[in-house]
Design an enzyme around this catalytic site. Structure first.
Site, PDB file in Angstrom:
ATOM      1  N   GLU A  59      55.318  36.624  46.902  1.00 10.28           N
ATOM      2  CA  GLU A  59      54.093  37.178  47.499  1.00 10.28           C
ATOM      3  C   GLU A  59      53.303  36.085  48.225  1.00 10.28           C
ATOM      4  OE1 GLU A  59      53.069  40.184  47.790  1.00 10.28           O
ATOM      5  OE2 GLU A  59      53.986  41.412  46.238  1.00 10.28           O
ATOM      6  N   SER A  86      37.005  42.014  34.932  1.00  9.60           N
ATOM      7  CA  SER A  86      36.042  42.727  34.089  1.00  9.60           C
ATOM      8  C   SER A  86      36.389  42.690  32.597  1.00  9.60           C
ATOM      9  CB  SER A  86      35.940  44.175  34.571  1.00  9.60           C
ATOM     10  OG  SER A  86      37.214  44.811  34.552  1.00  9.60           O
ATOM     11  N   LYS A 127      48.489  40.019  42.215  1.00 10.53           N
ATOM     12  CA  LYS A 127      47.639  40.915  41.437  1.00 10.53           C
ATOM     13  C   LYS A 127      48.536  41.709  40.504  1.00 10.53           C
ATOM     14  CE  LYS A 127      44.323  44.660  41.626  1.00 10.53           C
ATOM     15  NZ  LYS A 127      43.409  45.446  42.454  1.00 10.53           N
ATOM     16  N   LYS A 158      45.143  37.297  39.946  1.00 14.68           N
ATOM     17  CA  LYS A 158      44.279  38.214  39.221  1.00 14.68           C
ATOM     18  C   LYS A 158      45.105  38.975  38.189  1.00 14.68           C
ATOM     19  CE  LYS A 158      41.605  42.328  40.110  1.00 14.68           C
ATOM     20  NZ  LYS A 158      41.200  43.298  41.081  1.00 14.68           N
ATOM     21  N   LYS A 218      49.543  51.964  38.270  1.00 19.30           N
ATOM     22  CA  LYS A 218      49.638  51.206  39.523  1.00 19.30           C
ATOM     23  C   LYS A 218      50.862  50.293  39.546  1.00 19.30           C
ATOM     24  CE  LYS A 218      44.687  51.504  40.586  1.00 19.30           C
ATOM     25  NZ  LYS A 218      43.532  50.809  41.227  1.00 19.30           N
TER      26      LYS A 218
HETATM   27  C1  PBG Z   1      41.264  47.862  42.949  1.00 17.19           C
HETATM   28  C2  PBG Z   1      40.580  46.768  42.271  1.00 17.19           C
HETATM   29  C3  PBG Z   1      40.564  46.550  40.888  1.00 17.19           C
HETATM   30  C4  PBG Z   1      39.796  45.412  40.643  1.00 17.19           C
HETATM   31  C5  PBG Z   1      39.358  44.926  41.881  1.00 17.19           C
HETATM   32  N1  PBG Z   1      39.857  45.773  42.889  1.00 17.19           N
HETATM   33  C6  PBG Z   1      41.121  47.338  39.775  1.00 17.19           C
HETATM   34  C7  PBG Z   1      42.395  48.009  39.911  1.00 17.19           C
HETATM   35  O1  PBG Z   1      43.344  47.504  40.507  1.00 17.19           O
HETATM   36  O2  PBG Z   1      42.469  49.124  39.388  1.00 17.19           O
HETATM   37  C8  PBG Z   1      39.545  44.867  39.272  1.00 17.19           C
HETATM   38  C9  PBG Z   1      38.483  43.872  39.088  1.00 17.19           C
HETATM   39  C10 PBG Z   1      38.051  43.711  37.686  1.00 17.19           C
HETATM   40  O3  PBG Z   1      38.630  44.226  36.722  1.00 17.19           O
HETATM   41  O4  PBG Z   1      37.046  43.001  37.512  1.00 17.19           O
HETATM   42  N2  PBG Z   1      41.484  47.790  44.279  1.00 17.19           N
END
Ligand code: PBG
Length: 326
Positions: free
Chosen positions: A234, A275, A196, A249, A218
């Protein structure tokens, strides 16, 4: 003379159908859904046109529709009221809270739809981080693990088929696996957000949940977008800790990572078409610059071609409708 003519295999729909290497089926798809407390509530998310925060009653309706389209699962995310957020994300382990309640309702109404739950502190944290923040403002790893393990256990008790840690703390898959097993939940799977990245494509999701970090970013836990080898590190760790599926992701900007993990991994690879990727296709299509249906199907196909067998996408519902109609 041209002996080898690749165009012969493209000459008609019938031939193209025969030689096609990848296809998208609704069963490959998981639909992420946002939940909010209330009744008969479908709150639009401005940066994600077509996606809503649904109250639990409407989530049930939505899940029934999604299941009837052949979609395999849903990934649930809770929008928690600010008044219920605190440093320790206590609401995340409330068995009577919005999340646990909704999981139970979905499993009761549509038992065959696989429910994937999110394990991370950010939706419940007053700091808006996925882990615990100490007085120095650091996101502390080991103190976060028991919170994540308790959260996963609460979700398993409510009926989750798979818990999906999205937090990127070190050692969380093992901590969650241990908590689940010690409590008899050996059949609850773990879909790990393995690679991620610290991506700007999550913006609309943070709008949807009002979960953006209050301070900082983050980058001390999510991966640097420049790194590919680290995704392998990972991967090996997550598999050794007991992950049943591993995820990359975001999706589109990280297809090379999907491909890398697919070739290295002996567990199924999932991808999260996030998203911001959804928002891009929506916005360009609304402006008349892209053909929405075609770019969505091409995008989903690219994940299959790259080697993902599980796709989390906000397009899952409508894509399945189109596939069913065709
Ligand atoms: C956080 C989380 C995020 C998403 C899923 N779980 C965003 C982040 O890490 O701030 C993002 C999913 C998306 O953008 O559709 N635990």
């Amino acid at each position: 003379m041209i002996f080898a003519r690749p165009r012969r295999n493209r000459q008609s729909a019938a031939i193209r159908n025969l030689v096609r290497e990848s296809t998208i089926h609704p069963s490959n798809l998981i639909m992420p859904l946002f939940i909010k407390e209330g009744k008969n509530l479908a709150e639009p998310i401005s940066s994600m046109p077509g996606i809503f925060r649904f109250s639990p009653d409407l989530i049930i309706k939505e899940c029934k529709e999604i299941y009837s389209l052949g979609v395999s699962g849903v990934a649930l995310f809770p929008a928690i009221e600010d008044s219920l957020k605190d440093k320790h994300a206590k609401e995340s382990v409330n068995p009577e809270g919005l999340y646990a309640k909704t999981i139970r309702m979905v499993k009761e109404a549509v038992p065959e739809l696989a429910v994937f739950t999110d394990v991370a502190m950010d939706p419940y944290s007053s700091d808006g981080h996925d882990g615990l923040v100490n007085e120095q403002g650091e996101i502390v790893n080991d103190e976060t693990l028991p919170i994540l393990a308790d959260m996963a256990l609460c979700q398993a008790k409510a009926g989750a088929d798979f818990v999906a840690p999205s937090d990127m703390m070190d050692g969380r898959v093992a901590a969650i696996r241990q908590a689940l097993d010690e409590n008899g939940y050996t059949n609850v799977g773990i879909l790990s957000y393995t690679a991620k990245y610290a991506s700007a494509f999550y913006g609309p999701f943070r709008d949807a949940l009002n979960s953006a970090p209050k301070k900082g970013d983050k980058k001390t836990y999510q991966m640097d977008p420049a790194n590919a080898k680290e995704a392998l590190r990972e991967l090996y760790l997550d598999i050794s800790e007991g992950a049943d599926m591993v995820m990359v992701k975001p999706g589109l900007p990280y297809l090379d990572i999907v491909s890398l993990l697919a070739s290295e991994s002996d567990v199924p690879v999932a991808v999260y078409n996030v998203s911001g990727e959804y928002a891009m296709l929506r916005a360009a299509s609304t402006n008349g610059w892209l053909d929405y249906k075609k770019v969505v199907m091409e995008t989903l196909l690219s994940f299959k071609r790259a080697g993902a067998s599980v796709i989390l996408s906000y397009h899952s519902k409508e894509a399945s409708q189109w596939i069913q109609e065709s």
